[in-house]
Design a protein around this motif. Sequence first.
Motif, PDB file in Angstrom:
ATOM      1  N   SER A   5     -11.807  83.449 -22.331  1.00 61.88           N
ATOM      2  CA  SER A   5     -12.348  83.321 -23.692  1.00 61.88           C
ATOM      3  C   SER A   5     -13.120  84.577 -24.058  1.00 61.88           C
ATOM      4  N   ILE A   6     -13.240  84.806 -25.376  1.00 65.03           N
ATOM      5  CA  ILE A   6     -14.107  85.846 -25.927  1.00 65.03           C
ATOM      6  C   ILE A   6     -14.900  85.206 -27.050  1.00 65.03           C
ATOM      7  N   THR A   7     -16.228  85.300 -26.957  1.00 67.99           N
ATOM      8  CA  THR A   7     -17.078  84.690 -27.985  1.00 67.99           C
ATOM      9  C   THR A   7     -18.221  85.631 -28.331  1.00 67.99           C
ATOM     10  N   LEU A   8     -18.736  85.494 -29.561  1.00 68.28           N
ATOM     11  CA  LEU A   8     -19.919  86.253 -29.967  1.00 68.28           C
ATOM     12  C   LEU A   8     -21.103  85.905 -29.082  1.00 68.28           C
ATOM     13  N   HIS A   9     -21.972  86.887 -28.851  1.00 76.79           N
ATOM     14  CA  HIS A   9     -23.090  86.672 -27.930  1.00 76.79           C
ATOM     15  C   HIS A   9     -24.270  87.522 -28.383  1.00 76.79           C
ATOM     16  N   SER A  10     -25.447  87.081 -28.074  1.00 75.26           N
ATOM     17  CA  SER A  10     -26.645  87.827 -28.469  1.00 75.26           C
ATOM     18  C   SER A  10     -26.804  89.127 -27.690  1.00 75.26           C
ATOM     19  N   GLY A  11     -26.170  89.194 -26.547  1.00 74.57           N
ATOM     20  CA  GLY A  11     -26.349  90.355 -25.687  1.00 74.57           C
ATOM     21  C   GLY A  11     -27.464  90.198 -24.682  1.00 74.57           C
ATOM     22  N   LYS A  12     -28.224  89.099 -24.798  1.00 75.93           N
ATOM     23  CA  LYS A  12     -29.318  88.844 -23.866  1.00 75.93           C
ATOM     24  C   LYS A  12     -28.859  87.863 -22.797  1.00 75.93           C
ATOM     25  N   LEU A  13     -29.123  88.204 -21.551  1.00 76.50           N
ATOM     26  CA  LEU A  13     -28.710  87.353 -20.441  1.00 76.50           C
ATOM     27  C   LEU A  13     -29.922  86.763 -19.746  1.00 76.50           C
ATOM     28  N   PRO A  14     -29.802  85.547 -19.215  1.00 76.18           N
ATOM     29  CA  PRO A  14     -30.937  84.927 -18.512  1.00 76.18           C
ATOM     30  C   PRO A  14     -31.268  85.686 -17.233  1.00 76.18           C
ATOM     31  N   GLN A  15     -32.505  85.605 -16.840  1.00 73.96           N
ATOM     32  CA  GLN A  15     -32.947  86.300 -15.626  1.00 73.96           C
ATOM     33  C   GLN A  15     -32.599  85.525 -14.366  1.00 73.96           C
ATOM     34  N   VAL A  16     -32.415  84.210 -14.501  1.00 70.69           N
ATOM     35  CA  VAL A  16     -32.103  83.386 -13.342  1.00 70.69           C
ATOM     36  C   VAL A  16     -30.900  82.511 -13.676  1.00 70.69           C
ATOM     37  N   VAL A  17     -29.888  82.521 -12.814  1.00 70.24           N
ATOM     38  CA  VAL A  17     -28.740  81.640 -12.985  1.00 70.24           C
ATOM     39  C   VAL A  17     -28.388  81.026 -11.629  1.00 70.24           C
ATOM     40  N   GLU A  18     -27.672  79.903 -11.688  1.00 71.08           N
ATOM     41  CA  GLU A  18     -27.167  79.288 -10.464  1.00 71.08           C
ATOM     42  C   GLU A  18     -25.650  79.463 -10.425  1.00 71.08           C
ATOM     43  N   VAL A  19     -25.159  79.865  -9.268  1.00 71.11           N
ATOM     44  CA  VAL A  19     -23.738  80.150  -9.107  1.00 71.11           C
ATOM     45  C   VAL A  19     -23.158  79.180  -8.086  1.00 71.11           C
ATOM     46  N   ASN A  20     -22.016  78.599  -8.441  1.00 77.11           N
ATOM     47  CA  ASN A  20     -21.363  77.625  -7.561  1.00 77.11           C
ATOM     48  C   ASN A  20     -20.150  78.264  -6.883  1.00 77.11           C
ATOM     49  N   TYR A  21     -20.092  78.149  -5.566  1.00 79.05           N
ATOM     50  CA  TYR A  21     -18.987  78.695  -4.785  1.00 79.05           C
ATOM     51  C   TYR A  21     -18.312  77.585  -3.983  1.00 79.05           C
ATOM     52  N   SER A  22     -17.023  77.768  -3.714  1.00 80.51           N
ATOM     53  CA  SER A  22     -16.342  76.956  -2.707  1.00 80.51           C
ATOM     54  C   SER A  22     -15.905  77.882  -1.581  1.00 80.51           C
ATOM     55  N   ILE A  23     -16.050  77.403  -0.356  1.00 79.80           N
ATOM     56  CA  ILE A  23     -15.728  78.203   0.825  1.00 79.80           C
ATOM     57  C   ILE A  23     -14.785  77.409   1.716  1.00 79.80           C
ATOM     58  N   GLU A  24     -13.605  77.978   1.935  1.00 78.91           N
ATOM     59  CA  GLU A  24     -12.615  77.324   2.781  1.00 78.91           C
ATOM     60  C   GLU A  24     -12.557  78.037   4.132  1.00 78.91           C
ATOM     61  N   PHE A  25     -12.704  77.269   5.201  1.00 77.60           N
ATOM     62  CA  PHE A  25     -12.654  77.807   6.555  1.00 77.60           C
ATOM     63  C   PHE A  25     -11.205  77.803   7.057  1.00 77.60           C
ATOM     64  N   PRO A  26     -10.855  78.726   7.950  1.00 76.85           N
ATOM     65  CA  PRO A  26      -9.476  78.757   8.465  1.00 76.85           C
ATOM     66  C   PRO A  26      -9.120  77.542   9.306  1.00 76.85           C
TER      67      PRO A  26
END
Length: 849
Positions: A732-753
């Motif tokens: 997606s492409i959307t209009l944005h203020s250009g200001k980003l938060p200082q703290v975010v939470e990131v979700n990952y998935s990790i698959e083991f061999p």
Amino acid sequence: MTESNYFAQVLKPGRYLGSEYNAVQKEWQQAEVRCAVVFPDLYEIGMSHQGLQILYHIFNAQDKFLAERCYSPDKDVEKLLRNRNLPLTSLESGTPLGNFDLLAITLPYELCYTNILTVLDLAGIPIYAKDRQETYPIVLGGGACAMNPEPVADYFDAVLLGDGEEAITEIGLLIQSAKADGLSKIDVLAQLAKIEGVYVPSFFSPEYDENGKVRQIVAHTGQNEVNRRVLSDLGAVDHLLHPIVPNAKIVHDRLGVEIARGCTRGCRFCQAGVTYRPVRERTPEQIMALAEKGIANSGFEEMALLSLSTGDYSCLGEVLPKLMDRFADEYVSVAMPSMRVGTLTPEIMDQIKRVRKTGFTLAPEAGSERLRRVINKGITEEDLLEASRMAFGLGWKVMKFYFMIGLPTESQEDIDAIIELVKKSGYEISKVAKGRKQINVSIGTFVPKPHTPFQWNRQLTIEESRDRITYLRQNLPRKGCKMKWHSPEQSFLEGIFSRGDRRLSALIHAAWQAGARLDGWSDHFNLERWRKAADEIGLDLDFYLREREFDEVLPWSHLQTGIDLQFLKDEWNNAREEIYTPDCRYHGCQQCGLCDFDLVQPIVHSEVEPGSQKTDGTFIPGEHQDKRNNAAHDEQHFKYIVHYSRIGNICFLGHLELLQLIFRGLRRAEIETNFSKGYNPSPKISFGPALPVGTQSNAEYFLMDLPKPLASPQDAAALLSSKLPPGLEVNSITLHSGKLPQVVEVNYSIEFPKPLSESQVALLESFLASDELVISRERKGKKRQFNIRPLITSLVTETDNLLTMQVISKAGSPGIKPADALQHILGLDQETTLELAITKNSWQGLDEE
């Protein structure tokens, strides 16, 4: 290599990914002739070579033909392939090279010869042509070193001499017919030898006298000589309009536009000036079409006008302003990497600097007027000084001078003249330029080349080269001058191969077996290995650097460039007499013997010699006006956030490589951004935190600053997505203020061999129950303790080999990568850590303002 778990273990995986923009993907089963075009050096060198791309696109343009690429692997990948008993494969489809019908291997320079053996051996193809039976591909050589392929002739079934644009299709058609008719290999070679320019080494045998010199070259067929193939006209451009855009950083990362082929200035040391004759220029209209389509289809931010001497292109004064007028507002710069002193004018410099000051290399070659007359350079000391004054007066801060040592008749006075010329240039520069300024002096040892007037001359010994380089280092100015030099040891080996014979194939094989690899790279080169190999097979290396007699049979005597041997001898006599030979483009035919003035003749589009008179007023320095310099143009700012995914092998690219792909994708999609100011303007785009190499993501983003709003962000997203390499997709492409938060939470998935053990599950539970896990990090020689526990807010076992992890990311604060966290939590070794399949799934808080 196509398996992702291999990429995690190699130094620069971007070299091996394939899937570049404009790479051709054809159905293997639909092709009747399959060709692997091979460049025997690393990807970043081979992808900078335009000749390989030309043949690749020409071959793929045929309905029933297929061409794929392969480059020499680095030593780490070679080791990996051998340890796992895997074959070397093509980039496009990952097909083993042994499955192709034709291997077309470029011979770009002498120090890549051991790489040819690496490619063949890793492909499971016998190194010597005599050992290859019917089931193996035809191994074809060609390129700059093909006019003396004797040192590697025993490895090749055939070698193409000269231009390949027409010949490669003829070779493909012959192989297509031979497959249909079930011809034997010897019959195929006999048919190949009938194609103009194709040399079959097994049809010729050199014989040697008691002194080791070539006594005669015996032809086993009725063909005693092989003539170089000459493309009469460069008019065709279709195969140049969709250049492959590299994923990884390469040496010449730009659009190459060949404006002319061949040079008749007649520098007597220059092999290319002989083997690429006659001069054939493209028309200004063809060049503009190549530039327009090439930039639109690639997204490069720089184009280079390519020729043996770009400044000698007769219509440069017409073409360059048009190119700059067309592309300056898009911040596409023009580089001219091969400028002859005397053709570099204030008008040309003024045009080039309109975007960014691309570099100039001036090559006086020799320091004294006398020695420049010997080599037929045709420039004066004042020409060089004037070029220096112009460049630095127009704002350049650095310029490169190239000189050779060991040229025929060179004396100590000529070496001293290099020092004096650099000093004079520095003095002249100081009168016109303020602030920091520097001359980079590059020194190379002269290597006599086949088919040149100096092919009979001796080459300096290593000791002689070292002495002269040391003298220059000690006496060149300390201030404002930086000296670099080509290794005398590498020049020594280059000289051996340059004028070598077939006995060197045994030397190359022995050195390769002893570990010689990538000899063109100084950090891999080891001359002692070559000396030991020569001793083992009883070969005197110094023998090949000696002076040759005019009546001596040379190893390449049966391979003809079209230039009369007597012309070369006359040119050597002219060198001794310091007699100038004019350029036949503007001063009449010099009787070199090549042109028939029917199919083969110079093609020059202006009768006025560049640099011979002042500008006619077509353009005047300083009068052009670029829209991008208009302040009102820069006051408009429309900011958008672009969400995209990064899935598949493309995740093994580094952050800077990914940025370049995005920049070029935007240019291809014609999404105009605002640019930064200064010496090297770049798009105003802000990217999210760098993703670890090997981590996939469904939640990447960047912010872009545009001078005007998008008519339809949804359509722009679809278009941009189509202009990116496979694996990158815009969501997606959307209009944005250009200001980003200082703290975010990131979700990952990790698959083991493999499934987690009970002890590993216990370690995870212990981590979650604790308040801290302190790890040690070293930065700038200092170790610091760092508690990673507060950054991991969630760690859930979804299945027996799948985890999800929630990580806090704070701007300006230390963070933790999922792989690093699990390595410390579970005590994983490095190999297991590299095998983790990690995907970033989502952000929380990113779009909050």
